[in-house]
Design an enzyme around this catalytic site. Structure first.
Site, PDB file in Angstrom:
ATOM      1  CB  CYS A 149       1.669   0.479   4.107  1.00 51.81           C
ATOM      2  SG  CYS A 149       2.421  -0.723   5.211  1.00 51.81           S
ATOM      3  CE1 TYR A 155      -3.112  -2.991   0.744  1.00 50.08           C
ATOM      4  CE2 TYR A 155      -2.854  -2.606   3.102  1.00 50.08           C
ATOM      5  CZ  TYR A 155      -3.381  -3.345   2.062  1.00 50.08           C
ATOM      6  OH  TYR A 155      -4.183  -4.431   2.323  1.00 50.08           O
ATOM      7  CG  PHE A 189       4.919  -1.959   8.857  1.00 52.02           C
ATOM      8  CD1 PHE A 189       5.889  -2.056   9.842  1.00 52.02           C
ATOM      9  CD2 PHE A 189       3.609  -1.754   9.250  1.00 52.02           C
ATOM     10  CE1 PHE A 189       5.574  -1.944  11.181  1.00 52.02           C
ATOM     11  CE2 PHE A 189       3.271  -1.647  10.583  1.00 52.02           C
ATOM     12  CZ  PHE A 189       4.252  -1.736  11.562  1.00 52.02           C
ATOM     13  CB  CYS A 190       4.764  -0.698   2.166  1.00 43.71           C
ATOM     14  SG  CYS A 190       3.480  -1.961   2.406  1.00 43.71           S
TER      15      CYS A 190
END
Length: 315
Positions: free
Chosen positions: A98, A95, A100-101
């Site tokens: 996001c 995403y 974490f991404c």
């Protein structure tokens, strides 16, 4: 990769070389006059107001400027792994907003590892139906599936830097990112209804949605996350959203202890993790307030310069 401070040091040394060259040119004139400046004849008046620089001096100055330019460029050079260790086929399922991404992308961008991006629709998740793991990020590397942002980075780090050893300070602050920093973000970016709408406007524009989904996600998602953020605030014992964000930013800058990066002269995995999770909020109201009210802005700018342009390719 050297930092900007290193580039400035190198540039200063090059200027020192130039001054020595100038001194040498002047000494040659003195020597030609028998070592006595007083015995030199008076120069004729100039024919015009323009003055030409002696070839030797011009060369020294030119070398100085070229050297300084090269040093500055080297200081911003990415830390790309050797070709024999560079992954050949990397695909990130993500995403866009996001944290974490973005942490994984910061690692890939800093090491200049080419990767394709597949933007996952968070409503249908049809792009990752092939995987038993139903969260993002998912990274496929030469056909191998990797999951969980910290585990992904650990695997890649061992692959491209097999001789590197993670020290305890680096490991401690990577845990701090996952266990504390990320938890103060949602209560801040969804703090008010207007901030929730601002965040979901970004998500809707950059996510993988149809026109109808984009409209629904912006308004329904903003309303839902505004409520969820209040629950997260209670869960993580946050009494003042901005104070928690500013406190986290100040905790990080204090950990730097005067260094350009936690890694010293170059970013380490902790630097990349902090930068990665903060990058999605940098241009939101919460991120702007954070930079305005804490000392994190200078470090963040150094990280932007170090990570540089994205290495993602068309996918």
């Amino acid at each position: 990769m050297r930092t900007i401070r290193t580039a400035q040091t190198l540039a200063s040394r090059s200027l020192l070389l130039s001054s020595r060259a100038l001194h040498g040119a002047a000494s040659s004139v003195v020597a030609a006059a028998g070592g006595r400046l007083g015995s030199l004849p008076s120069p004729p008046p100039p024919a015009s107001s323009s003055r030409s620089m002696p070839v030797g001096i011009a060369g020294a100055v030119s070398f100085s400027l070229t050297f300084a330019t090269m040093a500055a460029a080297e200081a911003k050079a990415k830390e790309r792994p050797p070709l024999d260790l560079l992954p050949q086929d990397v695909v990130l399922y993500q995403y866009e907003a996001c944290p974490f991404c973005n942490k994984v992308r910061a690692f890939l961008d800093y090491h200049d590892i080419p990767y394709k991006v597949v933007e996952v629709n968070p409503l249908t998740k049809k792009e990752i139906k092939w995987s038993e793991y139903k969260k993002v990020p998912i990274l496929t590397v030469d056909g191998e599936q990797l999951v969980d942002s910290s585990d992904i980075i650990n695997v890649l780090q061992r692959r491209i830097c097999p001789d590197d050893v993670t020290n305890e300070e680096e490991a401690k602050w990577r845990r701090w990112v996952d266990e504390h920093l990320v938890h103060v973000l949602s209560p801040n970016i969804y703090r008010t209804t207007m901030e929730a709408l601002e965040s979901f406007d970004y998500i809707a524009k950059h996510g993988n949605f149809s026109f109808t989904e984009r409209f629904a996600v912006k308004y329904a998602g903003a309303a839902a996350m505004y409520v969820v953020s209040k629950k997260l605030k209670k869960k993580y014992n946050i009494t003042d959203e901005r104070a928690s964000l500013y406190g986290a930013a100040n905790t990080w800058t204090e950990a730097l202890d005067g260094r350009d990066f936690l890694g010293g002269s170059r970013p380490n995995l902790a630097d990349l993790a902090v930068f990665g999770v903060l990058r999605p909020i940098r241009n939101l109201r919460a991120g702007k307030d954070m930079v305005e009210h804490t000392q994190i802005g200078e470090w963040y700018q150094r990280m932007e310069d170090a990570v540089g342009e994205p290495s993602r390719t068309q996918g």
